[in-house]
Design a protein around this motif. Structure first.
Motif, PDB file in Angstrom:
ATOM      1  N   ASP A 270       1.529  -6.887   4.297  1.00  0.00           N
ATOM      2  CA  ASP A 270       1.802  -5.863   3.290  1.00  0.00           C
ATOM      3  C   ASP A 270       2.665  -4.736   3.829  1.00  0.00           C
ATOM      4  O   ASP A 270       3.513  -4.192   3.121  1.00  0.00           O
ATOM      5  N   GLU A 271       2.455  -4.377   5.102  1.00  0.00           N
ATOM      6  CA  GLU A 271       3.209  -3.250   5.644  1.00  0.00           C
ATOM      7  C   GLU A 271       4.703  -3.544   5.757  1.00  0.00           C
ATOM      8  O   GLU A 271       5.532  -2.628   5.714  1.00  0.00           O
ATOM      9  N   VAL A 272       5.072  -4.834   5.866  1.00  0.00           N
ATOM     10  CA  VAL A 272       6.485  -5.187   5.902  1.00  0.00           C
ATOM     11  C   VAL A 272       7.116  -4.948   4.534  1.00  0.00           C
ATOM     12  O   VAL A 272       8.182  -4.332   4.419  1.00  0.00           O
ATOM     13  N   TYR A 273       6.461  -5.425   3.486  1.00  0.00           N
ATOM     14  CA  TYR A 273       6.975  -5.184   2.138  1.00  0.00           C
ATOM     15  C   TYR A 273       7.042  -3.688   1.839  1.00  0.00           C
ATOM     16  O   TYR A 273       8.036  -3.202   1.283  1.00  0.00           O
ATOM     17  N   ARG A 274       6.017  -2.972   2.238  1.00  0.00           N
ATOM     18  CA  ARG A 274       6.005  -1.530   1.970  1.00  0.00           C
ATOM     19  C   ARG A 274       7.181  -0.838   2.663  1.00  0.00           C
ATOM     20  O   ARG A 274       7.767   0.105   2.128  1.00  0.00           O
ATOM     21  N   GLY A 275       7.562  -1.325   3.840  1.00  0.00           N
ATOM     22  CA  GLY A 275       8.651  -0.706   4.584  1.00  0.00           C
ATOM     23  C   GLY A 275       9.990  -0.765   3.879  1.00  0.00           C
ATOM     24  O   GLY A 275      10.877   0.051   4.159  1.00  0.00           O
ATOM     25  N   TYR A 276      10.145  -1.719   2.945  1.00  0.00           N
ATOM     26  CA  TYR A 276      11.415  -1.874   2.224  1.00  0.00           C
ATOM     27  C   TYR A 276      11.300  -1.469   0.750  1.00  0.00           C
ATOM     28  O   TYR A 276      12.235  -1.675  -0.011  1.00  0.00           O
ATOM     29  N   SER A 277      10.198  -0.889   0.385  1.00  0.00           N
ATOM     30  CA  SER A 277       9.998  -0.474  -1.008  1.00  0.00           C
ATOM     31  C   SER A 277      10.806   0.788  -1.289  1.00  0.00           C
ATOM     32  O   SER A 277      11.152   1.552  -0.380  1.00  0.00           O
ATOM     33  N   ILE A 278      11.088   1.029  -2.565  1.00  0.00           N
ATOM     34  CA  ILE A 278      11.846   2.224  -2.931  1.00  0.00           C
ATOM     35  C   ILE A 278      11.034   3.487  -2.632  1.00  0.00           C
ATOM     36  O   ILE A 278      11.610   4.535  -2.271  1.00  0.00           O
ATOM     37  N   GLU A 279       9.720   3.426  -2.725  1.00  0.00           N
ATOM     38  CA  GLU A 279       8.907   4.601  -2.409  1.00  0.00           C
ATOM     39  C   GLU A 279       9.079   5.005  -0.950  1.00  0.00           C
ATOM     40  O   GLU A 279       9.298   6.182  -0.633  1.00  0.00           O
ATOM     41  N   THR A 280       9.011   4.025  -0.039  1.00  0.00           N
ATOM     42  CA  THR A 280       9.176   4.338   1.376  1.00  0.00           C
ATOM     43  C   THR A 280      10.595   4.808   1.663  1.00  0.00           C
ATOM     44  O   THR A 280      10.808   5.733   2.463  1.00  0.00           O
ATOM     45  N   PHE A 281      11.587   4.180   1.014  1.00  0.00           N
ATOM     46  CA  PHE A 281      12.979   4.600   1.170  1.00  0.00           C
ATOM     47  C   PHE A 281      13.129   6.085   0.810  1.00  0.00           C
ATOM     48  O   PHE A 281      13.689   6.879   1.581  1.00  0.00           O
ATOM     49  N   VAL A 282      12.630   6.465  -0.353  1.00  0.00           N
ATOM     50  CA  VAL A 282      12.771   7.850  -0.824  1.00  0.00           C
ATOM     51  C   VAL A 282      11.993   8.808   0.071  1.00  0.00           C
ATOM     52  O   VAL A 282      12.486   9.874   0.454  1.00  0.00           O
ATOM     53  N   ARG A 283      10.781   8.441   0.431  1.00  0.00           N
ATOM     54  CA  ARG A 283       9.973   9.322   1.288  1.00  0.00           C
ATOM     55  C   ARG A 283      10.633   9.516   2.654  1.00  0.00           C
ATOM     56  O   ARG A 283      10.512  10.590   3.262  1.00  0.00           O
ATOM     57  N   THR A 284      11.330   8.486   3.143  1.00  0.00           N
ATOM     58  CA  THR A 284      12.040   8.622   4.414  1.00  0.00           C
ATOM     59  C   THR A 284      13.160   9.645   4.306  1.00  0.00           C
ATOM     60  O   THR A 284      13.326  10.509   5.183  1.00  0.00           O
ATOM     61  N   LEU A 285      13.946   9.573   3.243  1.00  0.00           N
ATOM     62  CA  LEU A 285      15.042  10.528   3.062  1.00  0.00           C
ATOM     63  C   LEU A 285      14.519  11.947   2.888  1.00  0.00           C
ATOM     64  O   LEU A 285      15.198  12.916   3.259  1.00  0.00           O
ATOM     65  N   LEU A 286      13.327  12.080   2.335  1.00  0.00           N
ATOM     66  CA  LEU A 286      12.715  13.402   2.172  1.00  0.00           C
ATOM     67  C   LEU A 286      12.090  13.908   3.465  1.00  0.00           C
ATOM     68  O   LEU A 286      11.710  15.081   3.556  1.00  0.00           O
ATOM     69  N   GLY A 287      11.938  13.032   4.451  1.00  0.00           N
ATOM     70  CA  GLY A 287      11.298  13.411   5.704  1.00  0.00           C
ATOM     71  C   GLY A 287       9.798  13.269   5.685  1.00  0.00           C
ATOM     72  O   GLY A 287       9.107  13.754   6.590  1.00  0.00           O
ATOM     73  N   ASP A 288       9.264  12.570   4.665  1.00  0.00           N
ATOM     74  CA  ASP A 288       7.819  12.404   4.540  1.00  0.00           C
ATOM     75  C   ASP A 288       7.306  11.106   5.157  1.00  0.00           C
ATOM     76  O   ASP A 288       6.102  10.856   5.135  1.00  0.00           O
ATOM     77  N   GLU A 289       8.198  10.264   5.646  1.00  0.00           N
ATOM     78  CA  GLU A 289       7.820   9.004   6.279  1.00  0.00           C
ATOM     79  C   GLU A 289       8.398   8.985   7.687  1.00  0.00           C
ATOM     80  O   GLU A 289       9.464   9.554   7.941  1.00  0.00           O
ATOM     81  N   PRO A 290       7.730   8.309   8.625  1.00  0.00           N
ATOM     82  CA  PRO A 290       8.300   8.173   9.970  1.00  0.00           C
ATOM     83  C   PRO A 290       9.563   7.328   9.951  1.00  0.00           C
ATOM     84  O   PRO A 290       9.855   6.642   8.960  1.00  0.00           O
ATOM     85  N   ALA A 291      10.311   7.361  11.018  1.00  0.00           N
ATOM     86  CA  ALA A 291      11.563   6.616  11.110  1.00  0.00           C
ATOM     87  C   ALA A 291      11.322   5.122  10.934  1.00  0.00           C
ATOM     88  O   ALA A 291      10.268   4.589  11.302  1.00  0.00           O
ATOM     89  N   TYR A 292      12.299   4.442  10.358  1.00  0.00           N
ATOM     90  CA  TYR A 292      12.225   2.986  10.174  1.00  0.00           C
ATOM     91  C   TYR A 292      12.245   2.289  11.533  1.00  0.00           C
ATOM     92  O   TYR A 292      13.034   2.633  12.415  1.00  0.00           O
ATOM     93  N   GLU A 293      11.365   1.291  11.709  1.00  0.00           N
ATOM     94  CA  GLU A 293      11.246   0.603  13.001  1.00  0.00           C
ATOM     95  C   GLU A 293      11.244  -0.915  12.858  1.00  0.00           C
ATOM     96  O   GLU A 293      10.774  -1.616  13.747  1.00  0.00           O
ATOM     97  N   GLY A 294      11.769  -1.439  11.749  1.00  0.00           N
ATOM     98  CA  GLY A 294      11.684  -2.871  11.517  1.00  0.00           C
ATOM     99  C   GLY A 294      12.835  -3.689  12.054  1.00  0.00           C
ATOM    100  O   GLY A 294      12.914  -4.891  11.792  1.00  0.00           O
ATOM    101  N   TYR A 295      13.743  -3.069  12.797  1.00  0.00           N
ATOM    102  CA  TYR A 295      14.923  -3.785  13.312  1.00  0.00           C
ATOM    103  C   TYR A 295      14.660  -4.314  14.713  1.00  0.00           C
ATOM    104  O   TYR A 295      13.960  -3.678  15.502  1.00  0.00           O
ATOM    105  N   GLU A 296      15.209  -5.488  15.010  1.00  0.00           N
ATOM    106  CA  GLU A 296      15.071  -6.168  16.297  1.00  0.00           C
ATOM    107  C   GLU A 296      13.642  -6.630  16.572  1.00  0.00           C
ATOM    108  O   GLU A 296      13.227  -6.734  17.707  1.00  0.00           O
ATOM    109  N   LYS A 297      12.940  -6.965  15.494  1.00  0.00           N
ATOM    110  CA  LYS A 297      11.591  -7.514  15.645  1.00  0.00           C
ATOM    111  C   LYS A 297      11.492  -8.936  15.135  1.00  0.00           C
ATOM    112  O   LYS A 297      10.450  -9.548  15.227  1.00  0.00           O
ATOM    113  N   GLY A 298      12.591  -9.442  14.555  1.00  0.00           N
ATOM    114  CA  GLY A 298      12.556 -10.798  14.018  1.00  0.00           C
ATOM    115  C   GLY A 298      12.636 -11.832  15.127  1.00  0.00           C
ATOM    116  O   GLY A 298      12.897 -11.534  16.284  1.00  0.00           O
ATOM    117  N   ASN A 299      12.378 -13.091  14.757  1.00  0.00           N
ATOM    118  CA  ASN A 299      12.475 -14.190  15.709  1.00  0.00           C
ATOM    119  C   ASN A 299      13.810 -14.872  15.548  1.00  0.00           C
ATOM    120  O   ASN A 299      14.010 -15.552  14.588  1.00  0.00           O
TER     121      ASN A 299
END
Length: 335
Positions: free
Chosen positions: A306-335
């Protein structure tokens, strides 16, 4: 918070972000990032902004007056190459307010000449392009998926109609050639492919056919598919096909829609496998004939945490731009 959202209107990205900001309780006002969306303005802009600088200067002055009177807490710019202001013009806009200035780029930095000259006027800049973030010290933040595909069944009643589908604009030649190659290859293997090639106008299609043989004999559509029809096609497809524009490796909106739709992805973007949503093998990179393994279509889609889907949701996107979410960390974790 009182927010001025400056962005182009195309594809409805601005409206979706505005609605999410409003849903989170903010007071949002929208303005275009350039004085006109007319064909003539866009055509002249592609040649040189200097040809329309008077119009841009007048628009910059009107925005300065709006910002001065608006008592905004945040000016949020979203866009890319359509940013049209000179440093002096945008500096005048910024000096009229005590608002925080935040930017999000969905184009490669090298394609955003005028924005690049104004980068020092923003408090923080996010970008979808990993290489730009590393080179220019920007913050990585992929785009988002909205709720348009919530509730799509993992397997539709009666089974899948298509093995793969593509629905999108193909006016950019390298993207069109990659998409066509993928579709042709899959069909040559007996797989079922749905294609919807959108062109912004008949004149654009005629120009492409005149200058590029790859476009000749291809059927194009000049009206986009309604959102509910797109969702229907996605629901009936095992995989969604995508390709970035030339020189870009950031995740396209179609890639994010694929995540939201819980579908497999076939893409010409080699960077896609470096993201956490690729960790379960449901992303195939097109590198030419033979690069999409047969068992890619035989195995079912594997649901992500669930946390992966949440990381790409519009809510998380907007909260990140507002400074209410921590920095995105989903890059370079794939196989």
């Amino acid at each position: 918070m009182r927010i001025l959202l400056m962005a182009p209107t195309f594809f409805g990205y601005r409206d979706r972000v505005r609605d999410e900001l409003s849903h989170l309780g903010h007071d949002v006002e929208c303005v275009d990032d350039r004085p006109s969306e007319s064909v003539s303005f866009k055509s002249l802009a592609k040649i040189s902004y200097r040809l329309i600088d008077r119009q841009i200067a007048e628009y910059a002055m009107s925005l300065r007056e709006k910002v001065a009177a608006g008592e905004y807490d945040l000016l949020l710019f979203m866009g890319g190459m359509s940013f049209c202001f000179t440093h002096d013009q945008f500096s005048s806009i910024k000096s009229a307010s005590n608002a925080r200035f935040v930017a999000y780029l969905w184009d490669a930095f090298n394609n955003c000449e005028r924005f690049g000259a104004c980068r020092d006027l923003f408090d923080i800049i996010y970008s979808f392009e990993p290489s730009d973030c590393e080179r220019y010290g920007l913050k990585l933040r992929p785009l988002f998926f909205s709720g348009a595909y919530d509730g799509l069944p993992l397997v539709p009643v009666g089974g899948f109609t298509y093995d793969a589908c593509f629905i999108g604009s193909v006016h950019q030649p390298s993207k069109f050639e990659a998409i066509s190659s993928i579709c042709d290859n899959l069909e040559s293997r007996g797989l079922r492919v749905f294609r919807f090639f959108f062109m912004p106008s008949k004149s654009a299609a005629a120009l492409r056919r005149l200058t590029n043989p790859a476009y000749r004999g291809v059927e194009f559509s000049f009206e986009s598919l309604p959102a509910e029809k797109v969702a229907e096609i996605y629901a009936r497809s095992k995989a969604i096909i995508d390709s970035p524009q030339a020189g870009q490796y950031g995740l396209t909106m179609r890639t994010l829609e694929t995540i939201g739709a819980h579908r497999k992805l076939i893409t010409a973007n080699p960077d896609a496998v470096l993201y956490d949503f690729a960790s379960r093998g449901d992303v195939a990179v097109w590198r030419g004939e033979g690069s999409i393994p047969p068992d890619f279509f035989e195995t079912p889609y594997r649901v992500l945490p669930d946390e992966v889907y949440r990381g790409y949701s519009i809510e998380t996107f907007v909260r990140t731009l507002l400074g209410d979410e921590p920095a995105y960390e989903g890059y370079e974790k794939g196989n």
